[in-house]
Enzyme design. Structure first.
Site, PDB file in Angstrom:
ATOM      1  N   SER A  28       0.830  -1.214   0.000  1.00 56.09           N
ATOM      2  CA  SER A  28       0.000   0.000   0.000  1.00 56.09           C
ATOM      3  C   SER A  28       0.862   1.262   0.000  1.00 56.09           C
ATOM      4  CB  SER A  28      -0.943  -0.004   1.206  1.00 56.09           C
ATOM      5  OG  SER A  28      -0.212   0.056   2.412  1.00 56.09           O
ATOM      6  N   GLU A  99       2.386   0.559  10.059  1.00 58.82           N
ATOM      7  CA  GLU A  99       2.919  -0.776   9.730  1.00 58.82           C
ATOM      8  C   GLU A  99       3.066  -1.655  10.981  1.00 58.82           C
ATOM      9  OE1 GLU A  99       3.292  -1.536   6.501  1.00 58.82           O
ATOM     10  OE2 GLU A  99       2.702   0.498   5.974  1.00 58.82           O
TER      11      GLU A  99
HETATM   12  C1  SIN Z   1       4.716  -1.624   2.027  1.00 60.16           C
HETATM   13  O1  SIN Z   1       3.815  -1.166   1.334  1.00 60.16           O
HETATM   14  O2  SIN Z   1       5.917  -1.378   1.742  1.00 60.16           O
HETATM   15  C2  SIN Z   1       4.463  -2.448   3.240  1.00 60.16           C
HETATM   16  C3  SIN Z   1       3.179  -3.170   3.254  1.00 60.16           C
HETATM   17  C4  SIN Z   1       1.965  -2.285   3.242  1.00 60.16           C
HETATM   18  O3  SIN Z   1       1.899  -1.306   4.000  1.00 60.16           O
HETATM   19  O4  SIN Z   1       1.044  -2.559   2.464  1.00 60.16           O
END
Ligand code: SIN
Length: 191
Positions: A28, A99
């Site tokens: 994301s 996160e």
């Molecule tokens: C990212 O996007 O790098 C980590 C996972 C996420 O937040 O979807």
């Protein structure tokens, strides 16, 4: 390991002495930049592969019915494209919270997608020892779980579909993501 990683990330890796930090996003973080950044650049990380093997209790699912979101697994010959952001260290208060469901950050090297330059920066990875980890499943099973999950950040399907669109916009083909997308679209059409 608890699936709330905020304290571990902040204790293991203070960043306040740095003027700015590069961050590599592959899920994301590619399409939802809800934080201030100084600049961004399409990037690629080698030796890692994107997989929908992480459970989401807090964004795209609930503790009772977790969704599935992206993490990285180590595969020596693999590559994973994403977006790199240069941010000031204070932005990690927000990022660590976002996160927190199992992701640990560590420094690694990534390259620009369109030029032969590399940078050192952080990436968040949710490994198999975190409590929210779900692990491998077939793309059809992953699509079924995604079709049936939603959390405070919205439907799990939105996460997958936005990521697939963002990868296409980068000119990238990710077989795992695009196979789940095709399976998911079939399920969503069936209603
Ligand atoms: C990212 O996007 O790098 C980590 C996972 C996420 O937040 O979807």
């Amino acid at each position: 390991m608890s699936h709330n990683t905020i304290a571990i990330n902040q204790q293991q890796q203070p960043l306040d002495h740095l003027e700015s930090v590069w961050l590599f996003g592959y899920g994301s973080l590619i399409y939802k930049a809800d934080f201030p950044y100084l600049q961004r650049h399409p990037a690629v990380i080698h030796g890692w592969q994107r997989r929908f093997w992480q459970g989401s209790h807090d964004h795209r699912g609930t503790p009772e019915a977790p969704g599935r979101v992206a993490t990285l697994i180590e595969v020596p010959e693999a590559r994973c494209a994403g977006m790199a952001y240069e941010v000031t260290p204070d932005v990690f208060a927000h990022l660590d919270h976002r996160e927190k469901n199992g992701y640990l950050r560590f420094f690694t090297t990534f390259a620009w997608l369109d030029e032969p330059a590399t940078v050192e920066g952080l990436v968040y990875v949710a490994g198999p020892d975190n409590a929210a980890y779900l692990g491998p499943a077939s793309e059809a099973e992953i699509a079924t779980q995604i079709a049936n999950s939603a959390g405070p950040s919205g439907p799990n399907s939105e996460y997958l579909l936005k990521l697939a669109d963002a990868l296409r916009a980068l000119g990238e083909h990710d077989e795992h993501v695009f196979t789940i997308e095709a399976e998911l679209k079939k399920l969503l059409q069936q209603g």
